[in-house]
Design a protein around this motif. Structure first.
Motif, PDB file in Angstrom:
ATOM      1  N   GLU A  44     101.773  80.075  15.268  1.00 34.96           N
ATOM      2  CA  GLU A  44     101.492  79.678  16.646  1.00 34.96           C
ATOM      3  C   GLU A  44     100.073  79.114  16.768  1.00 34.96           C
ATOM      4  O   GLU A  44      99.854  78.133  17.464  1.00 34.96           O
ATOM      5  CB  GLU A  44     101.665  80.864  17.605  1.00 34.96           C
ATOM      6  N   LEU A  45      99.111  79.732  16.089  1.00 29.12           N
ATOM      7  CA  LEU A  45      97.746  79.222  16.128  1.00 29.12           C
ATOM      8  C   LEU A  45      97.648  77.844  15.490  1.00 29.12           C
ATOM      9  O   LEU A  45      96.923  76.979  15.966  1.00 29.12           O
ATOM     10  CB  LEU A  45      96.799  80.182  15.401  1.00 29.12           C
ATOM     11  N   LEU A  46      98.371  77.630  14.407  1.00 34.35           N
ATOM     12  CA  LEU A  46      98.325  76.343  13.727  1.00 34.35           C
ATOM     13  C   LEU A  46      98.995  75.235  14.524  1.00 34.35           C
ATOM     14  O   LEU A  46      98.702  74.060  14.310  1.00 34.35           O
ATOM     15  CB  LEU A  46      98.969  76.455  12.344  1.00 34.35           C
ATOM     16  N   LYS A  47      99.858  75.579  15.463  1.00 34.36           N
ATOM     17  CA  LYS A  47     100.509  74.577  16.309  1.00 34.36           C
ATOM     18  C   LYS A  47      99.556  74.048  17.378  1.00 34.36           C
ATOM     19  O   LYS A  47      99.752  72.954  17.900  1.00 34.36           O
ATOM     20  CB  LYS A  47     101.737  75.174  17.004  1.00 34.36           C
ATOM     21  N   GLN A  48      98.516  74.812  17.718  1.00 38.82           N
ATOM     22  CA  GLN A  48      97.583  74.408  18.768  1.00 38.82           C
ATOM     23  C   GLN A  48      96.678  73.297  18.258  1.00 38.82           C
ATOM     24  O   GLN A  48      96.361  73.228  17.075  1.00 38.82           O
ATOM     25  CB  GLN A  48      96.737  75.595  19.203  1.00 38.82           C
ATOM     26  N   PRO A  49      96.220  72.416  19.171  1.00 36.23           N
ATOM     27  CA  PRO A  49      95.291  71.362  18.750  1.00 36.23           C
ATOM     28  C   PRO A  49      93.947  71.971  18.370  1.00 36.23           C
ATOM     29  O   PRO A  49      93.592  73.056  18.848  1.00 36.23           O
ATOM     30  CB  PRO A  49      95.172  70.476  19.989  1.00 36.23           C
ATOM     31  N   PRO A  50      93.179  71.290  17.527  1.00 41.35           N
ATOM     32  CA  PRO A  50      91.863  71.823  17.151  1.00 41.35           C
ATOM     33  C   PRO A  50      90.947  71.887  18.363  1.00 41.35           C
ATOM     34  O   PRO A  50      91.066  71.077  19.282  1.00 41.35           O
ATOM     35  CB  PRO A  50      91.354  70.843  16.109  1.00 41.35           C
ATOM     36  N   PRO A  51      90.027  72.834  18.385  1.00 47.32           N
ATOM     37  CA  PRO A  51      89.122  72.951  19.533  1.00 47.32           C
ATOM     38  C   PRO A  51      88.172  71.770  19.618  1.00 47.32           C
ATOM     39  O   PRO A  51      87.824  71.150  18.619  1.00 47.32           O
ATOM     40  CB  PRO A  51      88.358  74.252  19.259  1.00 47.32           C
ATOM     41  N   ASP A  52      87.757  71.448  20.838  1.00 48.38           N
ATOM     42  CA  ASP A  52      86.819  70.360  21.079  1.00 48.38           C
ATOM     43  C   ASP A  52      85.403  70.928  20.990  1.00 48.38           C
ATOM     44  O   ASP A  52      85.028  71.805  21.756  1.00 48.38           O
ATOM     45  CB  ASP A  52      87.066  69.765  22.469  1.00 48.38           C
ATOM     46  N   THR A  53      84.618  70.446  20.038  1.00 38.64           N
ATOM     47  CA  THR A  53      83.280  70.996  19.831  1.00 38.64           C
ATOM     48  C   THR A  53      82.179  70.140  20.435  1.00 38.64           C
ATOM     49  O   THR A  53      81.008  70.504  20.345  1.00 38.64           O
ATOM     50  CB  THR A  53      83.000  71.158  18.331  1.00 38.64           C
ATOM     51  N   PHE A  54      82.494  69.006  20.996  1.00 40.37           N
ATOM     52  CA  PHE A  54      81.543  68.076  21.598  1.00 40.37           C
ATOM     53  C   PHE A  54      80.597  67.469  20.570  1.00 40.37           C
ATOM     54  O   PHE A  54      79.627  66.835  20.933  1.00 40.37           O
ATOM     55  CB  PHE A  54      80.698  68.739  22.703  1.00 40.37           C
ATOM     56  N   LEU A  55      80.821  67.657  19.282  1.00 37.84           N
ATOM     57  CA  LEU A  55      79.926  67.092  18.284  1.00 37.84           C
ATOM     58  C   LEU A  55      80.086  65.580  18.241  1.00 37.84           C
ATOM     59  O   LEU A  55      81.175  65.056  18.128  1.00 37.84           O
ATOM     60  CB  LEU A  55      80.220  67.680  16.900  1.00 37.84           C
ATOM     61  N   GLY A  56      78.976  64.888  18.320  1.00 33.79           N
ATOM     62  CA  GLY A  56      79.001  63.442  18.241  1.00 33.79           C
ATOM     63  C   GLY A  56      79.480  62.748  19.495  1.00 33.79           C
ATOM     64  O   GLY A  56      79.663  61.553  19.516  1.00 33.79           O
ATOM     65  N   ARG A  57      79.694  63.503  20.550  1.00 37.74           N
ATOM     66  CA  ARG A  57      80.180  62.899  21.791  1.00 37.74           C
ATOM     67  C   ARG A  57      79.116  63.082  22.861  1.00 37.74           C
ATOM     68  O   ARG A  57      78.587  64.165  23.052  1.00 37.74           O
ATOM     69  CB  ARG A  57      81.474  63.577  22.217  1.00 37.74           C
ATOM     70  N   LYS A  58      78.805  62.011  23.551  1.00 34.83           N
ATOM     71  CA  LYS A  58      77.824  62.063  24.622  1.00 34.83           C
ATOM     72  C   LYS A  58      78.523  62.452  25.913  1.00 34.83           C
ATOM     73  O   LYS A  58      79.446  61.784  26.356  1.00 34.83           O
ATOM     74  CB  LYS A  58      77.199  60.688  24.791  1.00 34.83           C
ATOM     75  N   THR A  59      78.092  63.535  26.524  1.00 38.09           N
ATOM     76  CA  THR A  59      78.722  63.940  27.782  1.00 38.09           C
ATOM     77  C   THR A  59      77.971  63.393  28.988  1.00 38.09           C
ATOM     78  O   THR A  59      78.542  63.241  30.048  1.00 38.09           O
ATOM     79  CB  THR A  59      78.806  65.468  27.890  1.00 38.09           C
ATOM     80  N   MET A  60      76.653  63.130  28.817  1.00 41.08           N
ATOM     81  CA  MET A  60      75.878  62.544  29.903  1.00 41.08           C
ATOM     82  C   MET A  60      74.590  61.974  29.322  1.00 41.08           C
ATOM     83  O   MET A  60      74.169  62.326  28.224  1.00 41.08           O
ATOM     84  CB  MET A  60      75.563  63.557  30.998  1.00 41.08           C
ATOM     85  N   ASP A  61      73.942  61.079  30.065  1.00 36.51           N
ATOM     86  CA  ASP A  61      72.681  60.497  29.611  1.00 36.51           C
ATOM     87  C   ASP A  61      71.553  61.498  29.800  1.00 36.51           C
ATOM     88  O   ASP A  61      71.559  62.302  30.736  1.00 36.51           O
ATOM     89  CB  ASP A  61      72.365  59.224  30.389  1.00 36.51           C
ATOM     90  N   VAL A  62      70.596  61.434  28.904  1.00 39.43           N
ATOM     91  CA  VAL A  62      69.428  62.308  28.999  1.00 39.43           C
ATOM     92  C   VAL A  62      68.566  61.813  30.149  1.00 39.43           C
ATOM     93  O   VAL A  62      68.291  60.612  30.257  1.00 39.43           O
ATOM     94  CB  VAL A  62      68.636  62.264  27.675  1.00 39.43           C
ATOM     95  N   PRO A  63      68.120  62.719  31.020  1.00 37.61           N
ATOM     96  CA  PRO A  63      67.278  62.271  32.144  1.00 37.61           C
ATOM     97  C   PRO A  63      65.922  61.797  31.617  1.00 37.61           C
ATOM     98  O   PRO A  63      65.405  62.316  30.633  1.00 37.61           O
ATOM     99  CB  PRO A  63      67.133  63.518  33.013  1.00 37.61           C
ATOM    100  N   PRO A  64      65.333  60.781  32.269  1.00 35.00           N
ATOM    101  CA  PRO A  64      64.023  60.289  31.819  1.00 35.00           C
ATOM    102  C   PRO A  64      62.947  61.345  32.036  1.00 35.00           C
ATOM    103  O   PRO A  64      63.051  62.190  32.930  1.00 35.00           O
ATOM    104  CB  PRO A  64      63.779  59.059  32.682  1.00 35.00           C
ATOM    105  N   LYS A  65      61.907  61.299  31.195  1.00 35.94           N
ATOM    106  CA  LYS A  65      60.788  62.233  31.339  1.00 35.94           C
ATOM    107  C   LYS A  65      59.985  61.879  32.585  1.00 35.94           C
ATOM    108  O   LYS A  65      60.019  60.747  33.061  1.00 35.94           O
ATOM    109  CB  LYS A  65      59.890  62.152  30.108  1.00 35.94           C
TER     110      LYS A  65
END
Length: 56
Positions: free
Chosen positions: A26-47
């Protein structure tokens, strides 16, 4: 030649191993977890004190 006859302990252990295999399948049937590695979720705010043109 001796005849092997399973005992109740053998039955319990076999059922336990079958349950582990079912759970693993059952565990192997599930999709792999999303680790957010290499994916940009938002832009870094300016200093502070930096305009948008200076940041890039």
């Amino acid at each position: 030649m001796p005849v092997y006859r399973p005992t109740s302990v053998d039955h319990d252990q076999t059922e336990y191993m079958r349950q582990i295999v079912r759970e693993a399948r059952e565990l192997l049937k599930q999709p792999p977890p999303d680790t957010f590695l290499g994916r940009k979720t938002m832009d870094v705010p300016p200093k502070e004190g930096q305009s948008d043109e200076d940041a890039g």
